[in-house]
Design a protein around this motif. Structure first.
Motif, short mmCIF file in Angstrom:
data_model
loop_
_atom_site.label_atom_id
_atom_site.label_comp_id
_atom_site.label_asym_id
_atom_site.label_seq_id
_atom_site.Cartn_x
_atom_site.Cartn_y
_atom_site.Cartn_z
N GLU A 99 -10.19 1.63 10.88
CA GLU A 99 -11.28 1.41 9.94
C GLU A 99 -10.94 0.35 8.90
OE1 GLU A 99 -12.04 5.19 8.19
OE2 GLU A 99 -12.81 6.10 10.04
N ALA A 100 -9.70 -0.07 8.88
CA ALA A 100 -9.23 -0.99 7.84
C ALA A 100 -9.64 -2.43 8.13
CB ALA A 100 -7.71 -0.90 7.71
N ASP A 101 -9.69 -3.22 7.08
CA ASP A 101 -9.99 -4.64 7.17
C ASP A 101 -8.66 -5.40 7.14
OD1 ASP A 101 -10.87 -7.23 7.01
OD2 ASP A 101 -11.70 -7.06 4.99
N TYR A 102 -8.34 -6.10 8.22
CA TYR A 102 -7.08 -6.83 8.32
C TYR A 102 -7.29 -8.35 8.24
CZ TYR A 102 -5.36 -2.41 10.28
OH TYR A 102 -5.03 -1.09 10.49
N THR A 103 -8.48 -8.77 7.91
CA THR A 103 -8.77 -10.20 7.90
C THR A 103 -8.19 -10.87 6.65
OG1 THR A 103 -10.90 -9.78 6.87
CG2 THR A 103 -10.84 -9.92 9.27
N LYS A 104 -8.16 -12.18 6.67
CA LYS A 104 -7.65 -13.01 5.58
C LYS A 104 -6.16 -12.72 5.36
CE LYS A 104 -12.16 -13.87 3.73
NZ LYS A 104 -13.05 -13.92 2.57
N ARG A 105 -5.70 -12.79 4.12
CA ARG A 105 -4.27 -12.63 3.83
C ARG A 105 -3.93 -11.15 3.69
NH1 ARG A 105 -4.09 -17.44 -0.75
NH2 ARG A 105 -4.35 -19.18 0.72
N THR A 106 -3.26 -10.62 4.70
CA THR A 106 -3.00 -9.18 4.74
C THR A 106 -1.54 -8.90 5.03
OG1 THR A 106 -5.24 -8.72 5.52
CG2 THR A 106 -3.59 -7.01 5.87
N ALA A 107 -0.95 -8.00 4.24
CA ALA A 107 0.40 -7.51 4.51
C ALA A 107 0.32 -6.01 4.74
CB ALA A 107 1.34 -7.83 3.35
N ILE A 108 0.92 -5.55 5.84
CA ILE A 108 0.96 -4.13 6.17
C ILE A 108 2.34 -3.60 5.81
CG2 ILE A 108 0.74 -2.43 8.02
CD1 ILE A 108 -0.82 -4.65 9.58
N VAL A 109 2.39 -2.52 5.05
CA VAL A 109 3.66 -1.96 4.60
C VAL A 109 4.01 -0.73 5.44
CG1 VAL A 109 4.98 -1.06 2.65
CG2 VAL A 109 3.14 -2.72 2.25
N ILE A 110 5.19 -0.78 6.07
CA ILE A 110 5.72 0.34 6.85
C ILE A 110 6.90 0.92 6.07
CG2 ILE A 110 6.74 1.08 9.04
CD1 ILE A 110 3.88 0.09 9.33
N GLY A 111 6.90 2.24 5.90
CA GLY A 111 7.91 2.87 5.06
C GLY A 111 9.16 3.32 5.78
N ASN A 112 10.11 3.74 4.99
CA ASN A 112 11.37 4.30 5.47
C ASN A 112 11.12 5.48 6.40
OD1 ASN A 112 13.38 6.73 4.73
ND2 ASN A 112 14.53 4.83 4.80
N GLU A 113 11.97 5.61 7.42
CA GLU A 113 11.77 6.65 8.44
C GLU A 113 11.71 8.06 7.86
OE1 GLU A 113 14.25 3.39 10.57
OE2 GLU A 113 14.10 4.25 8.56
N GLY A 114 12.41 8.30 6.74
CA GLY A 114 12.45 9.65 6.19
C GLY A 114 11.48 9.89 5.05
N ARG A 115 11.48 9.01 4.06
CA ARG A 115 10.69 9.24 2.84
C ARG A 115 9.38 8.48 2.79
NH1 ARG A 115 10.68 4.63 0.53
NH2 ARG A 115 12.53 3.35 0.24
N GLY A 116 9.16 7.56 3.70
CA GLY A 116 7.93 6.76 3.66
C GLY A 116 8.05 5.59 2.71
N VAL A 117 6.93 5.18 2.13
CA VAL A 117 6.88 4.01 1.26
C VAL A 117 7.22 4.41 -0.17
CG1 VAL A 117 5.39 2.17 0.37
CG2 VAL A 117 5.13 2.95 2.74
#
Length: 275
Positions: free
Chosen positions: A212-230
């Motif tokens: 459902e997200a908008d990924y157009t234009k200038r977009t950075a996706i943040v993926i967190g640490n395997e245990g605690r997340g972002v």
């Protein structure tokens, strides 16, 4: 063509290259090792600064590597080595018969992003917050390059991108994908000041599904640490929280799998916009 032959693991060159198996040695020398014919060939073909190649004197050099070396712009020190020497420089159970010493890839984040912004490019980036597992990081970089992500920023506290397992897991993508290391909260703030959006992977109550997200234009996706997340500093900067729904009994997805789902959905949305 005859090459220098080294058979002793006590040779000064072998001792120096052995230090590149550790992060401290890589940081001090500014170089790293790649092992195996495919990765050595990729390093040569990419134009990376390959300083030294050691190959198994009993097997001869892989033909594809030999061809790639002939087209490489730099001078490469080539050594025919014994199996014992290659074993000393290998992290795998079965040494693959060829190892290369490569200079770390130096690309400045500030200069790179300024040039991209000046060109008004609609960038798709991945920000990785303290990814710890080498296999995860290597797989994420391989997937990001396959999905044509423009660049990856690796937060401080993450596994070394030049760790041997990371390098092997990238399958050569490391030589084609811009990868930067830095303090993510500051990098994210700079990104947003320049008009970039930050989509943070999180299960916050106002999070929306990834499709459902908008990924157009200038977009950075943040993926967190395997245990605690972002981390909280990045959470506070989010323009939108996004998540991947879990339909079974698992609590969460592997970080590399999640990154792959996000970047391919992002590219699907971006392609649909161009139609």
């Amino acid at each position: 063509m005859a090459h220098e032959v080294i058979t002793s693991i006590q040779n000064p060159l072998v001792k120096r290259l052995n230090q590149l198996l550790d992060r401290k040695g890589r940081e001090e020398q500014g170089r790293f090792l790649v092992e195996g014919a495919h990765l050595v060939e990729e390093a040569l073909k990419s134009g990376a600064e390959v300083m030294t190649i050691l190959y198994d004197n009993d097997r001869d050099m892989d033909p594809a590597c030999r061809r790639a070396m002939a087209n490489h712009p730099g001078d490469v020190h080539v050594v025919a080595a014994s199996a014992a020497v290659l074993g000393k420089l290998s992290e795998t159970k079965s040494p693959q018969g060829i190892v290369a010493e490569v200079t770390k890839i130096a690309t400045d984040w500030a200069d790179w992003v300024d040039k991209k912004m000046s060109a008004d490019e609609d960038l798709l980036l991945l920000f990785l917050d303290e990814i710890q597992d080498p296999g995860n990081l290597g797989t994420i970089l391989r997937t990001a390059e396959a999905a044509s992500v423009d660049g990856v920023v690796l937060g401080k506290g993450s596994v070394d991108v030049y760790n041997g397992k990371v390098v092997r897991a990238t399958m050569g993508a490391l030589f084609r994908l811009p990868v930067f290391t830095g303090a993510l909260p500051e990098t994210a703030a700079q990104w947003r000041r320049n008009g970039g959006r930050l989509l943070v992977s999180s299960l916050q109550k106002d999070s929306i599904a990834y499709d459902e997200a908008d990924y157009t234009k200038r977009t950075a996706i943040v993926i967190g640490n395997e245990g605690r997340g972002v981390c909280e500093d990045l959470m506070r900067q989010a323009d939108q929280y996004v998540h991947i729904p879990i339909y079974g009994q698992a609590e969460s997805l592997n970080a590399a799998v999640a990154a792959g789902i996000f970047v391919y959905e992002a590219q699907r949305k971006r392609k649909d916009q161009l139609r």
